[in-house]
Write a protein that holds these residues in place. Structure first.
Motif, PDB file in Angstrom:
ATOM      1  N   THR A 520       5.064 -45.991 -19.548  1.00  0.00           N
ATOM      2  CA  THR A 520       5.165 -46.493 -20.896  1.00  0.00           C
ATOM      3  C   THR A 520       5.617 -48.002 -20.238  1.00  0.00           C
ATOM      4  O   THR A 520       6.186 -48.274 -19.422  1.00  0.00           O
ATOM      5  N   GLU A 521       6.263 -48.883 -21.368  1.00  0.00           N
ATOM      6  CA  GLU A 521       6.615 -50.269 -21.329  1.00  0.00           C
ATOM      7  C   GLU A 521       7.876 -49.978 -20.718  1.00  0.00           C
ATOM      8  O   GLU A 521       8.399 -50.895 -19.944  1.00  0.00           O
ATOM      9  N   THR A 522       8.803 -49.040 -21.078  1.00  0.00           N
ATOM     10  CA  THR A 522      10.252 -48.797 -20.404  1.00  0.00           C
ATOM     11  C   THR A 522      10.125 -48.626 -19.105  1.00  0.00           C
ATOM     12  O   THR A 522      10.966 -49.143 -18.430  1.00  0.00           O
ATOM     13  N   ASP A 523       9.185 -47.929 -18.608  1.00  0.00           N
ATOM     14  CA  ASP A 523       8.920 -47.568 -17.037  1.00  0.00           C
ATOM     15  C   ASP A 523       8.845 -48.739 -16.246  1.00  0.00           C
ATOM     16  O   ASP A 523       9.350 -49.140 -15.302  1.00  0.00           O
ATOM     17  N   VAL A 524       8.036 -49.521 -16.842  1.00  0.00           N
ATOM     18  CA  VAL A 524       7.617 -51.116 -16.258  1.00  0.00           C
ATOM     19  C   VAL A 524       8.948 -51.767 -16.162  1.00  0.00           C
ATOM     20  O   VAL A 524       9.167 -52.327 -14.972  1.00  0.00           O
ATOM     21  N   SER A 525       9.594 -51.894 -17.227  1.00  0.00           N
ATOM     22  CA  SER A 525      10.876 -52.653 -17.150  1.00  0.00           C
ATOM     23  C   SER A 525      11.781 -52.252 -16.388  1.00  0.00           C
ATOM     24  O   SER A 525      12.407 -52.979 -15.607  1.00  0.00           O
ATOM     25  N   THR A 543      -1.583 -49.146 -23.336  1.00  0.00           N
ATOM     26  CA  THR A 543      -1.923 -50.591 -23.355  1.00  0.00           C
ATOM     27  C   THR A 543      -0.500 -51.455 -23.049  1.00  0.00           C
ATOM     28  O   THR A 543      -0.839 -52.474 -22.312  1.00  0.00           O
ATOM     29  N   ASN A 544       0.256 -51.481 -23.830  1.00  0.00           N
ATOM     30  CA  ASN A 544       1.546 -51.824 -23.755  1.00  0.00           C
ATOM     31  C   ASN A 544       2.166 -51.926 -22.360  1.00  0.00           C
ATOM     32  O   ASN A 544       2.486 -53.062 -21.625  1.00  0.00           O
ATOM     33  N   ALA A 545       2.051 -50.626 -21.494  1.00  0.00           N
ATOM     34  CA  ALA A 545       2.500 -50.982 -20.194  1.00  0.00           C
ATOM     35  C   ALA A 545       1.527 -51.772 -19.127  1.00  0.00           C
ATOM     36  O   ALA A 545       2.332 -52.236 -18.416  1.00  0.00           O
ATOM     37  N   THR A 546       0.484 -51.644 -19.548  1.00  0.00           N
ATOM     38  CA  THR A 546      -0.666 -52.432 -18.687  1.00  0.00           C
ATOM     39  C   THR A 546      -0.508 -53.907 -18.785  1.00  0.00           C
ATOM     40  O   THR A 546      -0.319 -54.392 -17.809  1.00  0.00           O
ATOM     41  N   ALA A 547      -0.286 -54.166 -19.927  1.00  0.00           N
ATOM     42  CA  ALA A 547       0.065 -55.640 -20.194  1.00  0.00           C
ATOM     43  C   ALA A 547       1.256 -56.185 -19.703  1.00  0.00           C
ATOM     44  O   ALA A 547       1.326 -57.178 -19.011  1.00  0.00           O
ATOM     45  N   ALA A 548       2.475 -55.319 -19.709  1.00  0.00           N
ATOM     46  CA  ALA A 548       3.503 -55.582 -19.130  1.00  0.00           C
ATOM     47  C   ALA A 548       3.751 -55.561 -17.648  1.00  0.00           C
ATOM     48  O   ALA A 548       4.386 -56.660 -17.178  1.00  0.00           O
TER      49      ALA A 548
END
Length: 681
Positions: A520-525, A543-548
């Motif tokens: 998820t995006e949280t993991d990326v952050s 999708t959000n994680a890939t974009a981030a």
């Protein structure tokens, strides 16, 4: 035999828990972990007796000390008078010396006159004589200012903008001015575990009702009081904001309260919060909430915490866990007391007399008031009228409000405030610093904007498996932080254990977070904040994680076979190890004649006696069996032609870089240093 906790005894003796712990360990050799540890009543009585004796001795000493101080003061007065006389003499001798003045890229005529200690009219007159027409408030460049300084027998030195920024960051801390500051607390945990209810109860109980209205919406932070001690709470949206701030280098939280529901146990978001706290290295106090519920099981929560490597004190760990109820208010005071004790152990101090610096909690654009920013003062005192530099924004504080919405004129360390007067809306996590005036703030903000623009052209240097060695080649022990996401818990544990087993003395592998589910995006952050690798096993990023990940240049690696993931990390670790080198000798040549050529240097006519001499290789000059010089081969020729190499029993002409003292009979040895790839850890 009855027992007593360390913090309770410290309170009774009117000393800090830290002082008591030091006393127990040094004087009585009692092993104490922290302020929650228990000691025997007999030991407590002995300590009381010892402190009573020390107090009596100190009273007796005070009379003698006072008398000695009076004598010392009189002696110092005489010394100061002599010192002043000597200083006055030195000043007179230094009057004729040239003065050095630091000037930036530009300076106003008024400022230059002040630095020179001359009337502004005189400086304007001097400028006219040099061919420059300038008014008192007009800016002149460094070159013009330098000419004026020469006329007044002064030396102008250019002061770079970066130097000014460094000076702001590295202002000297005076130990004498340091005072205790309130701790800054962030509440984290899973959705619906009672974070807001807990904060609401604290607010109602420890902030008066007239002040409580609209606090959260107004500023995003507030202060509460307990036994005369202040505590600052940050009301953030959760660990995403906590990590976003940490990613920007803003470590503003002193202690984290981790809220876990007693009837629900640890949930994915709770585990994420634990990972974020560990990565940030922030002390954590667990509030086991909802103990009034029928299905509450405190021991199960402690067991689950232990599985996440968070051991509570009762189980031999050092994490404080307090069972509370945000609904009935049970043990809330005990939780706050534990917060104050943990803060006491950290010895949180700040200097209120220095220029204020701190962090932006949140910011917005208000239609009626313009850019509005909520700031947390971390050091110094912020006043209305101060000029501040906030990230790449600047401004002069026109008005300041506290957490209750009241207008205030100043705010000290650990106090949250809302300010008006900024040029633009800053970002959450931006650092702010008070500067001497608005002009300085503006020029520094512009310099930072330029720097950010330049940096944006360069690619972001996030850690990746392909160029890991290039990125982490500094330092003796290298760390590789990894976040693991998998389809089942068993896989997470298996990958985590396998990766951590790869750690060696040279390279340490640290799995900072492991969980079940998609990336998820949280993991990326979290990966952004910790500069970590993201490994997915049988899962894919959304999708959000890939974009981030694309935006933050974070590498996501996905695998279907555990062995492949381990092999890739192992290969990356081998890449992190500096390669070993071995020397490969190619051949030797004997110098038979030397020729000196102008603009070229000494050329040696040589005969290859062994192996071959290779162009551009490294060479060493050996004379009578002793190496006298090492360098590179500058040129290699056969007759008039340049050649790549010359074999045994052939003649050649050669020259050596930075060496002309070649003599007949010298041996020239050609060699190269070959890197050996590290195959094993």
């Amino acid at each position: 035999m009855s027992k007593i906790r360390v913090y309770e005894l410290a309170k009774e003796l009117k000393i800090s828990s830290k002082e008591l712990i030091e006393l127990l360990m040094n004087e009585f050799s009692i092993d104490v972990k922290n302020h929650m540890s228990v000691i025997e009543e007999e030991d407590a009585d002995l300590i009381k007796e010892l402190l009573a004796e020390k107090e009596k001795e100190e009273k007796d000493k005070n009379i003698i000390d006072e008398y000695e101080e009076q004598i010392e003061e009189e002696v110092n007065k005489v010394k100061k008078k002599k010192k002043k006389k000597n200083e006055n003499k030195e000043e007179k001798t230094d009057e004729n010396a040239s003065e050095v003045i630091e000037i930036g890229e530009t300076i106003t005529v008024k400022e230059l006159a002040e630095k020179l200690g001359k009337p502004a009219a005189d400086v304007i007159r001097t400028l006219i004589f040099t061919g420059v027409m300038a008014a008192i408030n007009q800016e002149i460049d460094f070159e013009t200012a330098e000419k004026v300084c020469e006329k007044y027998e002064c030396i102008a030195v250019k002061k770079e903008e970066t130097e000014e920024l460094e000076e702001l960051e590295e202002e000297e801390v005076s130990e004498e001015n340091l005072v205790k500051r309130p701790p800054v607390i962030t509440v984290m945990g899973h959705v619906d575990h009672g974070k807001t209810s807990l904060l609401d109860y604290i607010r109602k109980a420890h902030v008066t009702s007239s002040e409580a209205g609209g606090i959260t919406q107004h500023i995003g932070a507030y202060t509460a009081s307990l036994n005369g001690e202040k505590i600052t709470f940050l009301d953030t949206p959760g660990h995403e904001a906590f990590t976003a701030m940490r990613a920007r280098g803003a470590q503003i939280t002193d202690i984290v309260i981790l809220v876990v529901a007693a009837d629900d146990g640890l949930m994915p978001q709770t585990k994420e919060a634990i990972s974020h706290c560990k990565a940030a290295n922030v002390p954590m106090i667990v509030a086991i909430n909802k103990i009034d519920r029928p299905g509450a099981n405190i021991d199960r929560v402690k067991q689950e915490l232990a599985e996440e490597e968070v051991l509570v004190e009762e189980w031999g760990g050092d994490t404080i866990a307090v069972p509370v109820s945000a609904k009935t208010g049970e043990n809330i005071d005990q939780l706050l007391e534990m917060l104050l004790l943990t803060a006491e152990m950290q010895e949180l101090k700040a200097d209120p007399k220095r220029k204020a610096k701190g962090t932006v909690i949140e910011a917005k654009l208000d239609k009626g008031r313009g850019p509005v920013a909520s700031l947390l003062v971390q050091n110094g005192t912020l006043n209305v009228g101060d000029s501040i530099l906030v990230g790449s924004t600047y401004g002069r504080i026109r008005a300041m409000f506290d957490d209750k919405g009241k207008k205030i004129k100043s705010a000290g360390p650990s106090i949250p405030v809302e300010v008006l007067g900024l040029s633009e809306v800053p970002e959450a996590g931006d650092r702010f610093t008070v500067v001497k005036d608005e002009k300085t703030a503006r020029s520094m903000a512009e310099a930072r904007k330029e720097k950010i623009k330049d940096e944006s052209f360069r690619a972001s240097t996030r850690v990746s498996l392909e160029d890991l060695y290039n990125q982490i080649k500094e330092g003796n022990v290298k760390e590789l932080d990894i976040i693991v996401k998998a389809d089942v818990q068993g896989s997470v544990q298996a990958i985590k254990q396998s990766l951590e087993k790869l750690s060696t003395e040279d390279v340490k592998v640290r799995v900072i977070h492991g969980a079940v589910g998609g990336i998820t995006e949280t993991d990326v952050s979290l990966a952004t904040a910790s500069n970590a690798l993201l490994i997915g096993f049988n899962v894919r990023p959304d999708t959000n994680a890939t974009a981030a990940a694309e935006r933050e240049k974070v590498e996501i690696k996905t695998y279907r076979v555990i062995y492949d993931a381990i092999e890739d990390v192992k290969s990356a670790m081998i890449g992190m190890l500096e390669p070993e080198y071995k020397e490969v000798v190619h051949g030797k040549a004997e110098v038979r004649a030397t020729y000196k050529i102008s603009n070229v240097g000494t050329i040696a006519g040589a005969y290859v006696i062994d192996g071959k001499i290779i162009r551009n290789s490294e060479v060493r000059v050996i004379r009578d069996g002793i190496v006298i010089f090492e360098s590179k081969l500058a040129s290699l020729k056969r007759y008039k032609d340049d050649v790549k190499e010359v074999g045994t029993n052939y003649e050649c002409g050669l020259s050596i870089e930075k060496f002309n003292d070649i003599k007949e009979g010298d041996i020239i040895e050609s060699f190269t240093m070959q890197a050996i790839e590290r195959k094993k850890l």
